[in-house]
Design an enzyme around this catalytic site. Structure first.
Site, PDB file in Angstrom:
ATOM      1  N   ARG A  15       2.429  -1.940  -3.670  1.00  0.00           N
ATOM      2  CA  ARG A  15       1.261  -1.551  -4.480  1.00  0.00           C
ATOM      3  C   ARG A  15       1.456  -0.120  -4.978  1.00  0.00           C
ATOM      4  O   ARG A  15       2.353   0.599  -4.545  1.00  0.00           O
ATOM      5  CB  ARG A  15      -0.017  -1.590  -3.621  1.00  0.00           C
ATOM      6  CG  ARG A  15      -0.374  -2.956  -3.099  1.00  0.00           C
ATOM      7  CD  ARG A  15      -1.691  -2.970  -2.351  1.00  0.00           C
ATOM      8  NE  ARG A  15      -1.593  -2.397  -1.013  1.00  0.00           N
ATOM      9  CZ  ARG A  15      -2.216  -1.285  -0.605  1.00  0.00           C
ATOM     10  NH1 ARG A  15      -2.992  -0.617  -1.434  1.00  0.00           N
ATOM     11  NH2 ARG A  15      -2.078  -0.839   0.622  1.00  0.00           N
ATOM     12  N   SER A 143       2.399  15.468  -2.047  1.00  0.00           N
ATOM     13  CA  SER A 143       1.128  15.443  -2.792  1.00  0.00           C
ATOM     14  C   SER A 143       0.697  16.868  -3.100  1.00  0.00           C
ATOM     15  O   SER A 143       1.001  17.797  -2.331  1.00  0.00           O
ATOM     16  CB  SER A 143       0.045  14.778  -1.941  1.00  0.00           C
ATOM     17  OG  SER A 143      -1.227  14.983  -2.518  1.00  0.00           O
ATOM     18  N   TYR A 156      -3.944  14.330   6.512  1.00  0.00           N
ATOM     19  CA  TYR A 156      -3.089  13.954   5.374  1.00  0.00           C
ATOM     20  C   TYR A 156      -2.376  15.178   4.784  1.00  0.00           C
ATOM     21  O   TYR A 156      -1.168  15.150   4.540  1.00  0.00           O
ATOM     22  CB  TYR A 156      -3.983  13.275   4.333  1.00  0.00           C
ATOM     23  CG  TYR A 156      -3.278  12.842   3.071  1.00  0.00           C
ATOM     24  CD1 TYR A 156      -2.526  11.662   3.038  1.00  0.00           C
ATOM     25  CD2 TYR A 156      -3.392  13.583   1.889  1.00  0.00           C
ATOM     26  CE1 TYR A 156      -1.889  11.255   1.864  1.00  0.00           C
ATOM     27  CE2 TYR A 156      -2.765  13.179   0.725  1.00  0.00           C
ATOM     28  CZ  TYR A 156      -2.021  12.005   0.719  1.00  0.00           C
ATOM     29  OH  TYR A 156      -1.397  11.606  -0.439  1.00  0.00           O
ATOM     30  N   LYS A 160       1.643  16.007   4.311  1.00  0.00           N
ATOM     31  CA  LYS A 160       2.260  16.184   2.985  1.00  0.00           C
ATOM     32  C   LYS A 160       2.903  17.561   2.852  1.00  0.00           C
ATOM     33  O   LYS A 160       3.916  17.703   2.160  1.00  0.00           O
ATOM     34  CB  LYS A 160       1.215  15.936   1.892  1.00  0.00           C
ATOM     35  CG  LYS A 160       0.768  14.476   1.823  1.00  0.00           C
ATOM     36  CD  LYS A 160       1.938  13.559   1.511  1.00  0.00           C
ATOM     37  CE  LYS A 160       1.631  12.091   1.632  1.00  0.00           C
ATOM     38  NZ  LYS A 160       2.791  11.226   1.361  1.00  0.00           N
TER      39      LYS A 160
HETATM   40  P1  NAP Z   1      -1.558   2.846  -1.987  1.00  0.00           P
HETATM   41  O1  NAP Z   1      -1.943   2.364  -3.337  1.00  0.00           O
HETATM   42  O2  NAP Z   1      -2.553   2.870  -0.895  1.00  0.00           O
HETATM   43  O3  NAP Z   1      -0.261   2.017  -1.523  1.00  0.00           O
HETATM   44  C1  NAP Z   1       0.324   2.347  -0.293  1.00  0.00           C
HETATM   45  C2  NAP Z   1       1.597   1.565  -0.117  1.00  0.00           C
HETATM   46  O4  NAP Z   1       2.195   1.992   1.116  1.00  0.00           O
HETATM   47  C3  NAP Z   1       1.387   0.066  -0.029  1.00  0.00           C
HETATM   48  O5  NAP Z   1       2.471  -0.596  -0.629  1.00  0.00           O
HETATM   49  C4  NAP Z   1       1.383  -0.171   1.485  1.00  0.00           C
HETATM   50  O6  NAP Z   1       1.831  -1.471   1.836  1.00  0.00           O
HETATM   51  C5  NAP Z   1       2.394   0.845   1.949  1.00  0.00           C
HETATM   52  N1  NAP Z   1       2.236   1.217   3.356  1.00  0.00           N
HETATM   53  C6  NAP Z   1       1.190   1.815   3.955  1.00  0.00           C
HETATM   54  N2  NAP Z   1       1.446   1.994   5.254  1.00  0.00           N
HETATM   55  C7  NAP Z   1       2.685   1.487   5.477  1.00  0.00           C
HETATM   56  C8  NAP Z   1       3.500   1.372   6.621  1.00  0.00           C
HETATM   57  N3  NAP Z   1       3.100   1.794   7.818  1.00  0.00           N
HETATM   58  N4  NAP Z   1       4.721   0.797   6.487  1.00  0.00           N
HETATM   59  C9  NAP Z   1       5.146   0.352   5.281  1.00  0.00           C
HETATM   60  N5  NAP Z   1       4.412   0.423   4.168  1.00  0.00           N
HETATM   61  C10 NAP Z   1       3.189   0.995   4.266  1.00  0.00           C
HETATM   62  O7  NAP Z   1      -1.004   4.356  -2.055  1.00  0.00           O
HETATM   63  P2  NAP Z   1      -0.476   5.193  -3.314  1.00  0.00           P
HETATM   64  O8  NAP Z   1      -1.623   5.862  -3.923  1.00  0.00           O
HETATM   65  O9  NAP Z   1       0.407   4.358  -4.138  1.00  0.00           O
HETATM   66  O10 NAP Z   1       0.357   6.313  -2.558  1.00  0.00           O
HETATM   67  C11 NAP Z   1       1.754   6.202  -2.382  1.00  0.00           C
HETATM   68  C12 NAP Z   1       2.287   7.540  -1.898  1.00  0.00           C
HETATM   69  O11 NAP Z   1       1.964   8.548  -2.845  1.00  0.00           O
HETATM   70  C13 NAP Z   1       1.692   7.997  -0.572  1.00  0.00           C
HETATM   71  O12 NAP Z   1       2.664   8.655   0.198  1.00  0.00           O
HETATM   72  C14 NAP Z   1       0.618   8.975  -1.000  1.00  0.00           C
HETATM   73  O13 NAP Z   1       0.372   9.919  -0.008  1.00  0.00           O
HETATM   74  C15 NAP Z   1       1.262   9.589  -2.220  1.00  0.00           C
HETATM   75  N6  NAP Z   1       0.322  10.175  -3.169  1.00  0.00           N
HETATM   76  C16 NAP Z   1      -0.686   9.438  -3.707  1.00  0.00           C
HETATM   77  C17 NAP Z   1      -1.566  10.040  -4.607  1.00  0.00           C
HETATM   78  C18 NAP Z   1      -2.692   9.304  -5.264  1.00  0.00           C
HETATM   79  O14 NAP Z   1      -3.557   9.956  -5.885  1.00  0.00           O
HETATM   80  N7  NAP Z   1      -2.747   7.990  -5.219  1.00  0.00           N
HETATM   81  C19 NAP Z   1      -1.398  11.386  -4.928  1.00  0.00           C
HETATM   82  C20 NAP Z   1      -0.354  12.108  -4.358  1.00  0.00           C
HETATM   83  C21 NAP Z   1       0.502  11.494  -3.473  1.00  0.00           C
HETATM   84  P3  NAP Z   1       0.837  -2.541   2.550  1.00  0.00           P
HETATM   85  O15 NAP Z   1      -0.246  -2.846   1.570  1.00  0.00           O
HETATM   86  O16 NAP Z   1       1.714  -3.700   2.851  1.00  0.00           O
HETATM   87  O17 NAP Z   1       0.306  -1.834   3.775  1.00  0.00           O
END
Ligand code: NAP
Length: 248
Positions: A15, A143, A156, A160
């Protein structure tokens, strides 16, 4: 294509940002490992999407990055499918948001175990592959919250910003091999993770983004693609902010 013959492992790519990265890398020729913890249907959908492209191949591999034994099994599956990978993208991450006064020890530890423990486990499992690869790349998804801090995200933000020291150190330790380690630090990106943030908080965040919009996953994926490829070979130990101009 830019990433022909590269194999890239993208943790948490069923995702959100990880999915965007996996699809973009495959579109540019890479073979991609779509790792997930529980979203099996979504991971299969990513693989199907990639199979319909005229790019690299993909395989979905289940592993909870917080569990060292599962990550080691994932490496075996990757090597069986594609041989030793060249690129590891530590993207999997979670949030459990609460102001510090309400945060429990468990809330703290659970986020540390996935966001930092998972990075240790995956880097440990794939370290030899990266250092021996011709264009070995370690890419950690941090992040802007690791740079600025954020109310309700002490756990968090700690994970990060921890990635900055980790990345810098790995960059130094890998340098003699020619492989690199870098961080990409997105701002706020339209994914399920952002959807969990209350609307009024989202509006407040938006007012602090000079480019006046949240990022798309494509905004992040194209930067990761550059770092994953040969053209970034003289850049290591860096934090690339992709945040719409947010100060930090
Ligand atoms: P997301 O939409 O919640 O997706 C998270 C993904 O990580 C999913 O594919 C989930 O798979 C997987 N995941 C979670 N826990 C896991 C585990 N223990 N082992 C393996 N897979 C795991 O998150 P996102 O927004 O795309 O964020 C992705 C990354 O970008 C993260 O590191 C987040 O901190 C960083 N980030 C996000 C944002 C933002 O605004 N969205 C901003 C800065 C940085 P399952 O569904 O199978 O659990």
């Amino acid at each position: 294509m830019y990433l022909n013959d590269q194999t890239c492992v993208v943790t948490g790519s069923s995702r959100g940002i990880g999915r965007g990265i996996a699809e973009d890398l495959a579109e540019h020729g890479a073979n991609v490992v779509v790792n997930y913890r529980s979203s099996e249907d979504e991971a299969r959908d990513v693989v199907e999407t990639i199979e319909e492209m005229d790019g690299g191949e993909a395989v979905a591999v289940q592993a909870d990055v917080a569990k060292h034994d599962e990550v080691l099994e994932m490496r075996e599956a990757v090597v069986d499918e594609f041989g030793p990978p060249d690129v590891l993208i530590n993207n999997a991450g979670i949030t459990i948001d609460k102001k510090f006064e309400h945060m429990t020890r468990e809330d703290w530890q659970t986020v540390i175990d996935v966001n930092l423990g998972g990075v240790f486990n995956c880097t440990d499992a794939f370290y030899d592959d990266i250092q021996h690869a011709e264009n070995g790349r370690l890419i950690n998804i941090s992040s802007v919250v690791g740079q600025q801090g954020n109310i309700g995200q002490a756990n968090y933000a700690t994970t990060k910003s921890g990635l900055f020291g980790f990345t810098r150190t790995l960059a130094l330790e890998l340098a003699h091999t020619g492989s690199t380690a870098n961080c990409v630090a997105p701002g706020f990106v339209r994914t399920d993770m952002l959807d969990e943030v209350p609307e009024r908080v989202q509006e407040k965040i938006l007012r602090n983004i000079p480019l006046d919009r949240f990022a798309t996953v494509e905004d992040i994926a194209c930067i990761v693609r550059f770092v994953a490829g040969e053209e970034s070979s003289y850049m290591t130990g860096q934090v690339l902010g992709v945040n719409g101009g947010m100060e930090w």
